[in-house]
Write a protein that holds these residues in place. Structure first.
Motif, short mmCIF file in Angstrom:
data_model
loop_
_atom_site.label_atom_id
_atom_site.label_comp_id
_atom_site.label_asym_id
_atom_site.label_seq_id
_atom_site.Cartn_x
_atom_site.Cartn_y
_atom_site.Cartn_z
N ALA A 1 24.83 104.29 -23.14
CA ALA A 1 25.45 103.07 -23.65
C ALA A 1 26.71 102.73 -22.84
O ALA A 1 26.93 101.58 -22.44
CB ALA A 1 25.79 103.22 -25.13
N LEU A 2 27.54 103.74 -22.59
CA LEU A 2 28.76 103.51 -21.81
C LEU A 2 28.44 103.13 -20.36
O LEU A 2 29.06 102.22 -19.80
CB LEU A 2 29.64 104.76 -21.85
CG LEU A 2 30.30 105.09 -23.18
CD1 LEU A 2 30.98 106.45 -23.11
CD2 LEU A 2 31.32 104.01 -23.56
N LEU A 3 27.49 103.83 -19.76
CA LEU A 3 27.15 103.59 -18.36
C LEU A 3 26.54 102.21 -18.14
O LEU A 3 26.64 101.65 -17.04
CB LEU A 3 26.20 104.67 -17.85
CG LEU A 3 26.78 106.08 -17.71
CD1 LEU A 3 25.71 107.06 -17.28
CD2 LEU A 3 27.94 106.08 -16.71
N THR A 4 25.90 101.68 -19.17
CA THR A 4 25.26 100.37 -19.03
C THR A 4 26.13 99.23 -19.55
O THR A 4 25.68 98.09 -19.68
CB THR A 4 23.90 100.35 -19.77
OG1 THR A 4 24.09 100.73 -21.14
CG2 THR A 4 22.92 101.30 -19.11
N GLY A 5 27.39 99.54 -19.86
CA GLY A 5 28.33 98.50 -20.22
C GLY A 5 28.34 98.09 -21.67
O GLY A 5 28.96 97.08 -22.03
N ARG A 6 27.67 98.84 -22.53
CA ARG A 6 27.70 98.53 -23.94
C ARG A 6 28.99 99.07 -24.56
O ARG A 6 29.61 99.98 -24.03
CB ARG A 6 26.48 99.13 -24.66
CG ARG A 6 25.16 98.52 -24.20
CD ARG A 6 23.98 99.15 -24.90
NE ARG A 6 24.01 98.91 -26.33
CZ ARG A 6 23.58 97.79 -26.92
NH1 ARG A 6 23.10 96.79 -26.18
NH2 ARG A 6 23.62 97.65 -28.23
N VAL B 1 26.16 104.30 -32.66
CA VAL B 1 26.33 102.86 -32.84
C VAL B 1 27.01 102.27 -31.62
O VAL B 1 28.09 102.74 -31.22
CB VAL B 1 27.15 102.53 -34.11
CG1 VAL B 1 27.32 101.02 -34.26
CG2 VAL B 1 26.47 103.12 -35.35
N SER B 2 26.39 101.27 -31.03
CA SER B 2 26.99 100.55 -29.90
C SER B 2 26.72 99.07 -30.07
O SER B 2 25.82 98.66 -30.80
CB SER B 2 26.42 101.06 -28.57
OG SER B 2 25.04 100.75 -28.46
N ARG B 3 27.51 98.28 -29.37
CA ARG B 3 27.38 96.83 -29.45
C ARG B 3 27.05 96.27 -28.08
O ARG B 3 27.55 96.74 -27.07
CB ARG B 3 28.67 96.19 -29.96
CG ARG B 3 29.11 96.69 -31.33
CD ARG B 3 28.12 96.34 -32.41
NE ARG B 3 28.53 96.83 -33.72
CZ ARG B 3 27.77 96.82 -34.80
NH1 ARG B 3 26.54 96.33 -34.74
NH2 ARG B 3 28.23 97.29 -35.94
N GLY B 4 26.20 95.24 -28.09
CA GLY B 4 25.81 94.59 -26.85
C GLY B 4 24.54 93.81 -27.08
O GLY B 4 24.13 93.59 -28.22
N ARG B 5 23.89 93.40 -26.02
CA ARG B 5 22.65 92.66 -26.15
C ARG B 5 21.60 93.50 -26.88
O ARG B 5 21.45 94.69 -26.59
CB ARG B 5 22.12 92.27 -24.77
CG ARG B 5 22.95 91.22 -24.05
CD ARG B 5 22.28 90.84 -22.74
NE ARG B 5 20.91 90.36 -22.97
CZ ARG B 5 20.03 90.11 -21.99
NH1 ARG B 5 20.39 90.33 -20.72
NH2 ARG B 5 18.83 89.67 -22.26
N PRO B 6 20.84 92.89 -27.80
CA PRO B 6 19.85 93.65 -28.57
C PRO B 6 18.58 93.96 -27.78
O PRO B 6 17.75 94.74 -28.24
CB PRO B 6 19.54 92.73 -29.75
CG PRO B 6 19.81 91.35 -29.23
CD PRO B 6 20.97 91.50 -28.28
N ALA C 1 19.25 97.78 -20.54
CA ALA C 1 20.29 98.69 -21.02
C ALA C 1 19.91 99.30 -22.36
O ALA C 1 20.11 100.50 -22.59
CB ALA C 1 21.62 97.94 -21.13
N VAL C 2 19.37 98.48 -23.25
CA VAL C 2 18.99 98.98 -24.57
C VAL C 2 17.79 99.93 -24.46
O VAL C 2 17.73 100.96 -25.14
CB VAL C 2 18.66 97.81 -25.52
CG1 VAL C 2 18.33 98.34 -26.91
CG2 VAL C 2 19.81 96.84 -25.59
#
Length: 218
Positions: free
Chosen positions: A42-47, A63-68, A72-73
């Protein structure tokens, strides 16, 4: 190191993973690695990583936030089940190269990073106990015991990475894991959940075979 000294940690790790009673407790370590894999990707993909929870039933959630949707997901969900095995393969490479103490210290550092992201009391306790054991061995144990412990940890990650995949599919077959990583991947990609489970199995079994080839005497 004698042949017995190389085999004994492997046999002990197999007993820990295969024994139902022991596995119920030791599986928490695999869950830590599983959730750490989600968090790292998640961190490496910018989330935006918000936290990790580890539960007493050996489940966990990151739990992470970003595009659903999107790559990356997909990478984040895929990482969980394969991370313990990949860590085991990396550990096998370090152990066979003679880098036992750096391996132990790197593990302590990784656990410290996970601890920062834990958001519940049981998770804090699990990570502290695991990290404390690693630190104690790296600081107080003799080189011989450090080597044996590093081999045990390596085998435990390699073997322990395989079993949860089988457990996942059994839960899915009974309809008890509708929000599993495989089913989340199926929802995002349209590829059936069983295919993702088979991919998890291919990676975990493959790394076990590769790691075993590195560790076991020819």
């Amino acid at each position: 190191m004698s042949t017995f000294a190389k085999w004994a940690p492997a046999v002990l790790a197999l007993a820990v993973v295969a024994g139902p009673g022991v596995w119920r407790f030791s599986r928490h370590v695999i869950t830590i690695a599983h959730e750490a894999g989600h968090a790292l990707v998640a961190l490496l993909t910018g989330r935006r990583l918000e936290g990790i929870k580890l539960n007493s039933d050996t489940s966990g959630v990151t739990v992470s936030r970003g595009r659903p949707t999107g790559p990356a997901v997909v990478l984040m969900y895929f990482a969980g089940y394969v991370t313990p095995s990949l860590l085991g393969l990396g550990a096998a490479a370090l152990v066979t190269a003679g880098h036992v103490r750096p391996l132990l210290w790197a593990t302590v550092a990784l656990l410290a990073g996970v601890l920062v992201m834990i958001r519940n009391a049981f998770g804090v306790l699990s990570v502290l106990l695991t990290g404390g054991a690693m630190f104690a061995v790296s600081w107080y144990a003799t080189a011989e015991w450090q080597g044996a412990f590093a081999l045990f940890v390596t085998w435990f990650l390699l073997l322990g990475g395989v079993r949860p995949v089988g457990e996942l599919q059994r839960r899915r077959a009974r309809g008890r894991a509708p929000r599993s990583d495989a089913d989340q991947l199926a929802r995002i990609t349209g590829v059936p959940g069983l295919v993702w489970v088979l991919l998890f199995a291919a990676v975990t079994i493959g790394t076990l075979l590769l790691g075993g080839r590195l560790l076991l005497p020819l």
